[in-house]
Scaffold this motif. Structure first.
Motif, PDB file in Angstrom:
ATOM      1  N   VAL A  52      44.780  31.538  45.574  1.00  0.00           N
ATOM      2  CA  VAL A  52      45.212  32.226  44.356  1.00  0.00           C
ATOM      3  C   VAL A  52      46.411  33.132  44.566  1.00  0.00           C
ATOM      4  O   VAL A  52      47.115  33.474  43.609  1.00  0.00           O
ATOM      5  N   GLY A  53      46.667  33.545  45.800  1.00  0.00           N
ATOM      6  CA  GLY A  53      47.753  34.498  46.033  1.00  0.00           C
ATOM      7  C   GLY A  53      47.395  35.869  45.491  1.00  0.00           C
ATOM      8  O   GLY A  53      46.344  36.056  44.870  1.00  0.00           O
ATOM      9  N   PRO A  54      48.251  36.870  45.714  1.00  0.00           N
ATOM     10  CA  PRO A  54      47.924  38.236  45.298  1.00  0.00           C
ATOM     11  C   PRO A  54      47.981  38.421  43.792  1.00  0.00           C
ATOM     12  O   PRO A  54      48.656  37.672  43.076  1.00  0.00           O
ATOM     13  N   PRO A  55      47.279  39.441  43.281  1.00  0.00           N
ATOM     14  CA  PRO A  55      47.363  39.751  41.848  1.00  0.00           C
ATOM     15  C   PRO A  55      48.722  40.346  41.519  1.00  0.00           C
ATOM     16  O   PRO A  55      49.442  40.802  42.410  1.00  0.00           O
ATOM     17  N   PRO A  56      49.083  40.355  40.240  1.00  0.00           N
ATOM     18  CA  PRO A  56      50.368  40.967  39.870  1.00  0.00           C
ATOM     19  C   PRO A  56      50.374  42.457  40.166  1.00  0.00           C
ATOM     20  O   PRO A  56      49.354  43.138  40.025  1.00  0.00           O
ATOM     21  N   ALA A  57      51.514  42.964  40.598  1.00  0.00           N
ATOM     22  CA  ALA A  57      51.651  44.402  40.843  1.00  0.00           C
ATOM     23  C   ALA A  57      51.506  45.168  39.534  1.00  0.00           C
ATOM     24  O   ALA A  57      51.924  44.673  38.473  1.00  0.00           O
ATOM     25  N   PRO A  58      50.923  46.351  39.562  1.00  0.00           N
ATOM     26  CA  PRO A  58      50.707  47.106  38.320  1.00  0.00           C
ATOM     27  C   PRO A  58      51.968  47.333  37.498  1.00  0.00           C
ATOM     28  O   PRO A  58      51.916  47.349  36.266  1.00  0.00           O
ATOM     29  N   ASP A  59      53.125  47.528  38.182  1.00  0.00           N
ATOM     30  CA  ASP A  59      54.355  47.824  37.449  1.00  0.00           C
ATOM     31  C   ASP A  59      55.192  46.583  37.161  1.00  0.00           C
ATOM     32  O   ASP A  59      56.312  46.687  36.652  1.00  0.00           O
TER      33      ASP A  59
ATOM     34  N   LEU B  70      33.344  31.926  48.019  1.00  0.00           N
ATOM     35  CA  LEU B  70      34.768  31.678  47.810  1.00  0.00           C
ATOM     36  C   LEU B  70      35.472  32.894  47.211  1.00  0.00           C
ATOM     37  O   LEU B  70      36.543  33.298  47.674  1.00  0.00           O
ATOM     38  N   TYR B  71      34.857  33.519  46.202  1.00  0.00           N
ATOM     39  CA  TYR B  71      35.564  34.629  45.550  1.00  0.00           C
ATOM     40  C   TYR B  71      35.354  35.979  46.231  1.00  0.00           C
ATOM     41  O   TYR B  71      36.244  36.830  46.189  1.00  0.00           O
ATOM     42  N   GLN B  72      34.195  36.183  46.865  1.00  0.00           N
ATOM     43  CA  GLN B  72      33.970  37.497  47.474  1.00  0.00           C
ATOM     44  C   GLN B  72      34.943  37.819  48.608  1.00  0.00           C
ATOM     45  O   GLN B  72      35.475  38.943  48.669  1.00  0.00           O
ATOM     46  N   PRO B  73      35.227  36.888  49.527  1.00  0.00           N
ATOM     47  CA  PRO B  73      36.231  37.204  50.552  1.00  0.00           C
ATOM     48  C   PRO B  73      37.612  37.492  49.953  1.00  0.00           C
ATOM     49  O   PRO B  73      38.336  38.360  50.460  1.00  0.00           O
TER      50      PRO B  73
ATOM     51  N   GLY C  21      35.748  44.362  43.563  1.00  0.00           N
ATOM     52  CA  GLY C  21      37.119  44.077  43.157  1.00  0.00           C
ATOM     53  C   GLY C  21      37.215  43.251  41.890  1.00  0.00           C
ATOM     54  O   GLY C  21      36.312  42.498  41.529  1.00  0.00           O
ATOM     55  N   SER C  22      38.352  43.375  41.237  1.00  0.00           N
ATOM     56  CA  SER C  22      38.580  42.694  39.961  1.00  0.00           C
ATOM     57  C   SER C  22      39.147  41.284  40.131  1.00  0.00           C
ATOM     58  O   SER C  22      38.953  40.427  39.260  1.00  0.00           O
ATOM     59  N   TYR C  23      39.832  41.048  41.254  1.00  0.00           N
ATOM     60  CA  TYR C  23      40.611  39.807  41.424  1.00  0.00           C
ATOM     61  C   TYR C  23      40.191  39.087  42.691  1.00  0.00           C
ATOM     62  O   TYR C  23      40.199  39.696  43.769  1.00  0.00           O
ATOM     63  N   PRO C  24      39.815  37.815  42.538  1.00  0.00           N
ATOM     64  CA  PRO C  24      39.664  36.973  41.346  1.00  0.00           C
ATOM     65  C   PRO C  24      38.301  37.168  40.689  1.00  0.00           C
ATOM     66  O   PRO C  24      37.388  37.720  41.298  1.00  0.00           O
TER      67      PRO C  24
ATOM     68  N   ASP D 109      42.938  37.947  36.466  1.00  0.00           N
ATOM     69  CA  ASP D 109      41.723  37.771  37.270  1.00  0.00           C
ATOM     70  C   ASP D 109      41.007  36.487  36.865  1.00  0.00           C
ATOM     71  O   ASP D 109      40.496  35.742  37.715  1.00  0.00           O
ATOM     72  N   ILE D 110      40.953  36.255  35.555  1.00  0.00           N
ATOM     73  CA  ILE D 110      40.245  35.084  35.035  1.00  0.00           C
ATOM     74  C   ILE D 110      40.976  33.807  35.429  1.00  0.00           C
ATOM     75  O   ILE D 110      40.361  32.817  35.851  1.00  0.00           O
ATOM     76  N   GLU D 111      42.287  33.820  35.309  1.00  0.00           N
ATOM     77  CA  GLU D 111      43.076  32.647  35.698  1.00  0.00           C
ATOM     78  C   GLU D 111      42.841  32.300  37.159  1.00  0.00           C
ATOM     79  O   GLU D 111      42.624  31.124  37.511  1.00  0.00           O
ATOM     80  N   ALA D 112      42.854  33.313  38.016  1.00  0.00           N
ATOM     81  CA  ALA D 112      42.627  33.071  39.446  1.00  0.00           C
ATOM     82  C   ALA D 112      41.223  32.515  39.675  1.00  0.00           C
ATOM     83  O   ALA D 112      41.025  31.625  40.514  1.00  0.00           O
TER      84      ALA D 112
END
Length: 270
Positions: free
Chosen positions: A63-70, A141-144, A174-177, A223-226
């Motif tokens: 999934v790669g990293p989540p988007p940066a807040p800014d 899969l998602y917890q790590p 965590g929120s993501y993913p 988060d949902i997309e990931a």
């Protein structure tokens, strides 16, 4: 749902499904903003999954990293959280409360309505157990990935309404993913295989299952997309597991037998 411009469209399905007319979507809450939903039921421990030796999949890499807040997308995520807080007390909020439950009861009913066939421990025991086993595999899969990114959930640091109690996991998990996004989409992919005539409705239900977490206020759209990416990866991996494939064939027969007994009860407007 791949970029900022598509995020509102992806969420529109669940909002429109839960509220009518459209202008009522963002009306003031009609009920207490803090809904009562037992979080322990959301995380009932499932039976052991299929992939005992691991999936050989790296969720964080997929999934790669989540988007940066800014970043533009990070700001869009936050704006969606703020806007959807106005849904507290609406039918969409009630749907989100129900979709928070991963213990099986609501999920089986809602997917039954989409598939046009009764799904559950009595009517389709193999399929019901298969779906619950998938939730155990999903966690590996998602917890790590959550541990790698440690993205704070939308309600952290504020008192805005969410559709589940503010228990400690809100701060620590965590929120993501999104695990719910993963599970809802992976369930939809599998159920659409055993009920192919209703595949479109089943897949729409799987999408709405994830969208409910945005309405609930405990996940951002990204988060949902990931989670959906990981759901597709999970199902692909499960199709390489002999025990899963054997159960999938049994599930097809169960669904056919359940369908012969008639449409599921209690679907109505839900």
């Amino acid at each position: 749902m791949t970029r900022n411009a598509l995020l509102p469209a992806a969420l529109a399905g669940v909002l429109l499904a839960g509220c009518s007319p459209v202008q009522d979507l963002f009306s003031p809450p009609k009920a207490a903003p803090y809904a009562t939903s037992p979080s322990t039921a959301s995380w009932t421990k499932p039976p052991a999954g299929y992939l005992k030796t691991g999936m050989n999949l790296d969720g964080a890499l997929i999934v790669g990293p989540p988007p940066a807040p800014d970043s533009p997308r990070g700001k869009a995520d936050r704006a969606t959280f703020e806007t959807t807080r106005k849904l507290a007390g609406t039918p969409a909020w009630d749907h989100a409360i129900a979709d928070a439950d991963l213990s099986g009861a609501h999920g089986f009913k809602s997917f039954s309505c989409a598939a046009g066939v009764t799904i559950g421990p009595e009517a389709t025991p193999t399929l019901a157990n298969l779906l619950l086993r998938m939730t155990d595999d999903a966690a590996t899969l998602y917890q790590p990935a959550k541990a790698v990114f440690q993205r704070p959930r939308p309600p952290v640091g504020n008192t805005r309404p969410i559709c589940v109690p503010r228990e400690p996991w809100i701060e620590t998990d965590g929120s993501y993913p999104s695990g719910h996004g993963l599970i809802g989409w992976s369930w939809a992919l599998v159920i659409s295989e055993v009920a192919p005539a209703h595949a479109s409705a089943v897949l729409a239900r799987g999408r709405e299952f994830g969208d409910s977490r945005v309405v609930c206020g405990v996940h951002y759209p990204s988060d949902i997309e990931a989670g959906r990416y990981l759901g597709s990866a999970l199902v692909s991996r499960l199709h390489q597991d002999p025990a899963f494939l054997a159960d999938l064939e049994k599930a097809r027969a169960e669904v056919a037998a359940s369908r012969a007994k008639g449409a599921p009860a209690g679907c109505g407007a839900s």
